[in-house]
Write a protein that holds these residues in place. Structure first.
Motif, PDB file in Angstrom:
ATOM      1  N   TRP A 196      -0.954   4.340   9.122  1.00 45.53           N
ATOM      2  CA  TRP A 196       0.147   3.348   9.575  1.00 45.53           C
ATOM      3  C   TRP A 196      -0.681   2.166  10.002  1.00 45.53           C
ATOM      4  O   TRP A 196      -1.634   2.103  10.254  1.00 45.53           O
ATOM      5  CB  TRP A 196       0.939   3.992  10.685  1.00 45.53           C
ATOM      6  N   GLU A 197       0.183   1.096   9.993  1.00 43.81           N
ATOM      7  CA  GLU A 197      -0.316  -0.285  10.790  1.00 43.81           C
ATOM      8  C   GLU A 197       0.918  -0.449  11.902  1.00 43.81           C
ATOM      9  O   GLU A 197       2.204  -0.455  11.338  1.00 43.81           O
ATOM     10  CB  GLU A 197      -0.518  -1.393   9.892  1.00 43.81           C
ATOM     11  N   GLY A 201       2.815  -2.046   3.964  1.00 48.69           N
ATOM     12  CA  GLY A 201       3.147  -0.763   3.669  1.00 48.69           C
ATOM     13  C   GLY A 201       4.371  -0.631   2.799  1.00 48.69           C
ATOM     14  O   GLY A 201       5.138  -1.599   2.921  1.00 48.69           O
ATOM     15  N   ARG A 202       4.621   0.464   1.925  1.00 48.26           N
ATOM     16  CA  ARG A 202       5.472   0.874   1.307  1.00 48.26           C
ATOM     17  C   ARG A 202       6.790   1.182   2.180  1.00 48.26           C
ATOM     18  O   ARG A 202       7.845   0.624   1.750  1.00 48.26           O
ATOM     19  CB  ARG A 202       5.345   1.913   0.535  1.00 48.26           C
ATOM     20  N   SER A 243       4.226   0.621   7.737  1.00 49.20           N
ATOM     21  CA  SER A 243       4.097  -0.536   8.543  1.00 49.20           C
ATOM     22  C   SER A 243       5.303  -0.557   9.819  1.00 49.20           C
ATOM     23  O   SER A 243       6.458  -0.397   9.305  1.00 49.20           O
ATOM     24  CB  SER A 243       4.547  -1.965   7.846  1.00 49.20           C
ATOM     25  N   ASP A 256       1.068   4.700   0.689  1.00 45.28           N
ATOM     26  CA  ASP A 256       1.072   5.774   1.552  1.00 45.28           C
ATOM     27  C   ASP A 256       1.326   5.008   2.795  1.00 45.28           C
ATOM     28  O   ASP A 256       1.382   5.984   4.121  1.00 45.28           O
ATOM     29  CB  ASP A 256       0.290   6.671   1.462  1.00 45.28           C
ATOM     30  N   LEU A 257       1.315   3.628   2.957  1.00 42.24           N
ATOM     31  CA  LEU A 257       1.011   2.993   4.308  1.00 42.24           C
ATOM     32  C   LEU A 257       2.425   2.839   5.036  1.00 42.24           C
ATOM     33  O   LEU A 257       3.327   2.575   4.459  1.00 42.24           O
ATOM     34  CB  LEU A 257       0.269   1.921   4.257  1.00 42.24           C
ATOM     35  N   THR A 305       0.685  -1.365  -0.046  1.00 40.34           N
ATOM     36  CA  THR A 305      -0.096  -0.085  -0.149  1.00 40.34           C
ATOM     37  C   THR A 305       0.909   1.309  -0.213  1.00 40.34           C
ATOM     38  O   THR A 305       1.524   1.492   1.114  1.00 40.34           O
ATOM     39  CB  THR A 305      -0.992  -0.039   1.140  1.00 40.34           C
TER      40      THR A 305
END
Length: 250
Positions: free
Chosen positions: A34-35, A84-85, A7, A4-5, A2
């Motif tokens: 974010w995650e 995330g990227r 991690s 803009d995510l 993803t």
């Protein structure tokens, strides 16, 4: 991935006393995409229960449980689930300041960075005392990082679109080995000299055993990086000097 995510990789072992505050420092971020992947590494305390409560209330907080395997394999487990990227690292007792992600992502965009790291301050275990600013250099290459301690794990942000895939190595200094591995590909690590993280100093933390730390740094040079005796000595001298200078004053 993803695009803009972010991690966030967080290994957690015997972290019941601090992990809630760490999670809250992430929830307070001005950047919301974010995650947080918290890998509970077979703790004998209530770490998993505390994380589970936050995960139930906030879907961005994700609890992953495993039998005890150490921080390297806990980080690797988180990476296997990361969508995330960007990948950020945050240890379970450290804290981020609210604008950490927003400002560091902007900095990386300006410098087209594959890997960046920031300045920070240490805090005592109970958070009652905050230390001096630990500043960082503008750039680190593979060769300059060999003899330096400039990159603090909980300040690192990596753009996987630029670095390509990576994984952790099961070794004492898995984080240091990862930074070296990425820079060895030809990337430059960019230092963002802004105070954005709090590193909690715990007597029982792995890095507090200085003699063992020195042995493991030497082992990293010789057995993982494959340095000859003289280059390893040179790198070790720089590493020791920079570590002393960094930590000579709280």
């Amino acid at each position: 991935m993803t695009r803009d995510l972010v991690s966030i990789v967080t290994p957690a072992y015997k972290a019941a006393a601090y992990v809630a505050e760490t999670i809250r420092s992430v929830q307070a971020q001005t950047y919301g995409a974010w995650e947080m992947l918290i890998v509970e590494d077979g703790s004998p305390d209530d770490t998993w229960k505390i994380v589970a409560e936050y995960a139930a209330a906030d879907s961005r907080v994700k609890l992953i449980r495993q039998a005890n395997a150490g921080p390297a394999m806990a980080r690797q487990k988180a990476l296997e689930h990361a969508a995330g990227r960007y990948v950020a690292f945050l240890d379970s007792d450290d804290l981020w300041l609210p604008e950490k992600l927003e400002r560091q992502l902007a900095f990386m965009g300006e410098h087209s960075s594959a890997l960046s790291f920031t300045a920070f301050r240490r805090i005592t275990a109970d958070g009652s005392t905050t230390g001096r600013l630990i500043e960082v250099p503008a750039e680190m290459t593979y060769r300059s990082l060999l003899g330096n301690t400039a990159i603090a794990t909980s300040t690192v942000l990596i753009d996987r679109e630029k670095t390509g895939p990576f994984q952790m190595t099961k070794t004492y200094y898995d984080d240091f080995v990862l930074w070296l591995g990425i820079l060895k590909r030809g990337h430059v690590a960019h230092g963002f000299n802004e105070d954005l993280m709090r590193y909690r100093v715990l007597d029982q933390s792995v890095s507090r055993n200085k003699w063992r730390s020195m042995r493991m740094v030497w082992k990293t040079y010789r057995e993982i990086e494959g340095l000859g005796f003289i280059p390893a000595c040179s790198a070790f001298a720089g590493y020791a000097w920079n570590a002393w200078w960094k930590y000579k004053k709280f």
